[in-house]
Design a protein around this motif. Sequence first.
Motif, short mmCIF file in Angstrom:
data_model
loop_
_atom_site.label_atom_id
_atom_site.label_comp_id
_atom_site.label_asym_id
_atom_site.label_seq_id
_atom_site.Cartn_x
_atom_site.Cartn_y
_atom_site.Cartn_z
N GLY A 231 7.74 -22.13 -20.79
CA GLY A 231 8.56 -22.25 -22.00
C GLY A 231 7.82 -21.80 -23.24
O GLY A 231 7.96 -22.39 -24.31
N THR A 232 7.04 -20.74 -23.10
CA THR A 232 6.27 -20.21 -24.23
C THR A 232 6.40 -18.70 -24.25
O THR A 232 7.20 -18.13 -23.51
N LYS A 233 5.62 -18.04 -25.07
CA LYS A 233 5.66 -16.58 -25.19
C LYS A 233 4.50 -15.96 -24.42
O LYS A 233 3.43 -16.56 -24.27
N GLN A 234 4.70 -14.73 -23.99
CA GLN A 234 3.66 -13.99 -23.27
C GLN A 234 2.41 -13.87 -24.13
O GLN A 234 1.30 -13.93 -23.61
N GLU A 235 2.58 -13.75 -25.43
CA GLU A 235 1.43 -13.62 -26.33
C GLU A 235 0.53 -14.84 -26.26
O GLU A 235 -0.69 -14.74 -26.40
N SER A 236 1.12 -16.01 -26.05
CA SER A 236 0.35 -17.25 -25.92
C SER A 236 -0.53 -17.21 -24.68
O SER A 236 -1.70 -17.60 -24.72
N ILE A 237 0.03 -16.72 -23.59
CA ILE A 237 -0.73 -16.60 -22.34
C ILE A 237 -1.88 -15.61 -22.54
O ILE A 237 -3.03 -15.89 -22.16
N ALA A 238 -1.59 -14.47 -23.15
CA ALA A 238 -2.63 -13.46 -23.38
C ALA A 238 -3.74 -14.01 -24.27
O ALA A 238 -4.92 -13.77 -24.02
N ARG A 239 -3.37 -14.77 -25.30
CA ARG A 239 -4.37 -15.34 -26.23
C ARG A 239 -5.33 -16.27 -25.47
O ARG A 239 -6.54 -16.21 -25.66
N VAL A 240 -4.78 -17.09 -24.59
CA VAL A 240 -5.63 -18.00 -23.80
C VAL A 240 -6.55 -17.21 -22.88
O VAL A 240 -7.75 -17.46 -22.82
N GLU A 241 -5.98 -16.24 -22.18
CA GLU A 241 -6.79 -15.46 -21.23
C GLU A 241 -7.85 -14.60 -21.93
O GLU A 241 -8.81 -14.19 -21.30
N ASN A 242 -7.66 -14.37 -23.22
CA ASN A 242 -8.63 -13.56 -23.97
C ASN A 242 -9.62 -14.39 -24.78
O ASN A 242 -10.27 -13.88 -25.67
N GLY A 243 -9.71 -15.69 -24.47
CA GLY A 243 -10.79 -16.47 -25.06
C GLY A 243 -10.41 -17.69 -25.86
O GLY A 243 -11.29 -18.48 -26.19
N TRP A 244 -9.14 -17.86 -26.23
CA TRP A 244 -8.76 -19.07 -26.95
C TRP A 244 -8.89 -20.24 -26.00
O TRP A 244 -8.38 -20.20 -24.88
N GLU A 245 -9.58 -21.29 -26.40
CA GLU A 245 -9.81 -22.44 -25.54
C GLU A 245 -8.65 -23.44 -25.66
O GLU A 245 -8.49 -24.07 -26.70
N PRO A 246 -7.87 -23.60 -24.62
CA PRO A 246 -6.74 -24.52 -24.67
C PRO A 246 -7.18 -25.98 -24.52
O PRO A 246 -8.25 -26.26 -23.99
N GLY A 247 -6.33 -26.89 -24.97
CA GLY A 247 -6.57 -28.31 -24.74
C GLY A 247 -6.26 -28.64 -23.29
O GLY A 247 -5.70 -27.83 -22.54
N LEU A 248 -6.62 -29.84 -22.88
CA LEU A 248 -6.44 -30.26 -21.50
C LEU A 248 -4.96 -30.27 -21.08
O LEU A 248 -4.63 -29.88 -19.96
N LYS A 249 -4.06 -30.67 -21.99
CA LYS A 249 -2.63 -30.67 -21.66
C LYS A 249 -2.13 -29.26 -21.34
O LYS A 249 -1.41 -29.05 -20.37
N TYR A 250 -2.50 -28.30 -22.20
CA TYR A 250 -2.09 -26.91 -21.98
C TYR A 250 -2.70 -26.39 -20.69
O TYR A 250 -2.04 -25.72 -19.91
N PHE A 251 -3.97 -26.70 -20.48
CA PHE A 251 -4.68 -26.28 -19.27
C PHE A 251 -3.92 -26.75 -18.03
O PHE A 251 -3.64 -25.97 -17.12
N ALA A 252 -3.55 -28.04 -18.00
CA ALA A 252 -2.84 -28.60 -16.85
C ALA A 252 -1.46 -27.97 -16.69
O ALA A 252 -1.04 -27.65 -15.57
N LYS A 253 -0.75 -27.76 -17.79
CA LYS A 253 0.58 -27.14 -17.73
C LYS A 253 0.49 -25.73 -17.19
O LYS A 253 1.31 -25.31 -16.38
N PHE A 254 -0.51 -24.98 -17.62
CA PHE A 254 -0.74 -23.61 -17.19
C PHE A 254 -0.95 -23.57 -15.67
O PHE A 254 -0.30 -22.82 -14.96
N VAL A 255 -1.85 -24.41 -15.20
CA VAL A 255 -2.19 -24.42 -13.77
C VAL A 255 -0.98 -24.84 -12.93
O VAL A 255 -0.66 -24.21 -11.92
N ARG A 256 -0.27 -25.89 -13.37
CA ARG A 256 0.92 -26.33 -12.63
C ARG A 256 1.99 -25.25 -12.59
O ARG A 256 2.64 -25.05 -11.57
#
Length: 82
Positions: A46-71
Amino acid sequence: MRKFTNNNNLESLGPLFYPDNNAGEYLGLVRRSAGITQEELAKRMGTKQESIARVENGWEPGLKYFAKFVRACGVRTFVMIE
């Protein structure tokens, strides 16, 4: 820095994540291993592709985002804290 590895005893838990590794690099590995695109993952989260790219390019997500991403990738992971 430790490499992303699967220990034989922990293999069923999925890819291991060590806090001294870059979380974005790890999450990109998880997404690619699941065989899904950034766009598909963004839809699942439920987010934008740009958010995914930002994380994969070095932005450090919080634990909630991390868990949501993996799930959203449909995998289980194990976070080792030493």
